[in-house]
Design a protein around this motif. Structure first.
Motif, short mmCIF file in Angstrom:
data_model
loop_
_atom_site.label_atom_id
_atom_site.label_comp_id
_atom_site.label_asym_id
_atom_site.label_seq_id
_atom_site.Cartn_x
_atom_site.Cartn_y
_atom_site.Cartn_z
N ASP A 63 0.83 -1.26 0.00
CA ASP A 63 0.08 -0.08 -0.04
C ASP A 63 0.71 1.44 -0.04
O ASP A 63 0.55 2.37 -0.68
N TRP A 64 1.96 1.18 0.97
CA TRP A 64 2.87 2.47 0.79
C TRP A 64 3.57 2.80 -0.31
O TRP A 64 3.57 3.65 -1.05
N ASP A 65 4.19 1.58 -1.07
CA ASP A 65 4.61 1.62 -2.47
C ASP A 65 3.77 2.18 -3.37
O ASP A 65 4.10 2.85 -4.34
N ASP A 66 2.45 1.74 -3.36
CA ASP A 66 1.40 2.21 -4.29
C ASP A 66 1.02 3.63 -4.01
O ASP A 66 1.06 4.46 -5.17
N PHE A 67 0.90 4.17 -2.89
CA PHE A 67 0.92 5.48 -2.61
C PHE A 67 1.96 6.39 -2.83
O PHE A 67 1.67 7.58 -3.70
N ILE A 68 3.18 6.06 -2.51
CA ILE A 68 4.23 6.87 -2.88
C ILE A 68 4.80 6.95 -4.17
O ILE A 68 5.25 7.73 -4.65
N GLY A 69 4.52 5.71 -5.02
CA GLY A 69 5.04 5.55 -6.31
C GLY A 69 4.25 6.01 -7.44
O GLY A 69 4.79 6.05 -8.46
N ILE A 70 2.93 6.43 -7.43
CA ILE A 70 2.00 6.79 -8.40
C ILE A 70 1.58 8.33 -8.00
O ILE A 70 0.93 8.68 -7.12
N PRO A 71 1.97 9.33 -9.06
CA PRO A 71 1.66 10.49 -8.80
C PRO A 71 0.26 11.02 -8.82
O PRO A 71 -0.55 10.05 -9.29
N ILE A 72 -0.26 11.69 -8.13
CA ILE A 72 -1.57 12.09 -7.88
C ILE A 72 -1.93 13.32 -8.79
O ILE A 72 -1.21 14.48 -8.59
N SER A 73 -3.24 13.39 -9.33
CA SER A 73 -3.45 14.57 -10.43
C SER A 73 -3.66 15.87 -9.65
O SER A 73 -3.36 16.96 -10.16
N ASP A 74 -4.46 15.71 -8.39
CA ASP A 74 -4.49 17.06 -7.71
C ASP A 74 -3.35 17.42 -7.00
O ASP A 74 -2.60 16.71 -6.48
N VAL A 75 -3.41 18.90 -7.19
CA VAL A 75 -1.86 19.42 -6.93
C VAL A 75 -1.63 19.34 -5.31
O VAL A 75 -0.65 18.98 -4.85
N GLU A 76 -2.69 19.71 -4.49
CA GLU A 76 -2.39 19.53 -2.93
C GLU A 76 -2.35 18.08 -2.52
O GLU A 76 -1.45 17.94 -1.68
N LEU A 77 -3.02 17.08 -3.09
CA LEU A 77 -2.61 16.10 -2.48
C LEU A 77 -1.55 15.24 -3.03
O LEU A 77 -0.77 14.59 -2.60
N GLU A 78 -1.00 15.80 -4.27
CA GLU A 78 0.33 15.44 -4.83
C GLU A 78 1.26 15.78 -3.84
O GLU A 78 2.49 15.31 -3.52
#
Length: 119
Positions: free
Chosen positions: A66-81
């Motif tokens: 879960d950690w690898d998926d979270f930190i490894g895939i950029p998020i389109s929302d700027v604040e969440l990224e």
């Protein structure tokens, strides 16, 4: 029983084959990553999703994958990224200073959730 490609327990022939395999596989993997990278899209995550993930990391119910998926895939929302990028600086298992930063990120994620609900 797992066997490694290169090990002192393996025969010389198996170790040579393992080295050859690694020499061939590593450049192929690097080229494949370079070709795929421009086509990767950031993931769409809601503030609630990010907050839930951060809380799972805090309480220990999320795993390394879960950690690898979270930190490894950029998020389109700027604040969440920005939260994801900050989380990528933390290492598992969390030390006390990492947990302090995680608490801070959770507070910011909660503020984002509240702000979006208000609008």
């Amino acid at each position: 029983m797992a066997r490694t490609l290169i090990s002192p327990d393996n025969s010389l022939l198996r170790n040579v084959a393992g080295c050859a395999f690694a020499i061939i596989l590593i450049p192929v993997a690097i080229v494949a990553k370079l070709v795929i990278t421009p086509f990767e899209k950031p993931i769409e995550r809601s503030p609630d999703d990010v907050l839930a993930l951060l809380r799972r990391f805090q309480d220990g119910t999320a795993d390394d994958y879960d950690w690898d998926d979270f930190i490894g895939i950029p998020i389109s929302d700027v604040e969440l990224e920005a939260l994801r990028a900050e989380a990528a600086l933390l290492n598992l298992p969390f030390r006390s200073e990492d947990l302090d930063r995680l608490h801070s990120m959770i507070a910011r994620a909660e503020a984002i959730v509240e702000k979006r609900r208000a609008t």
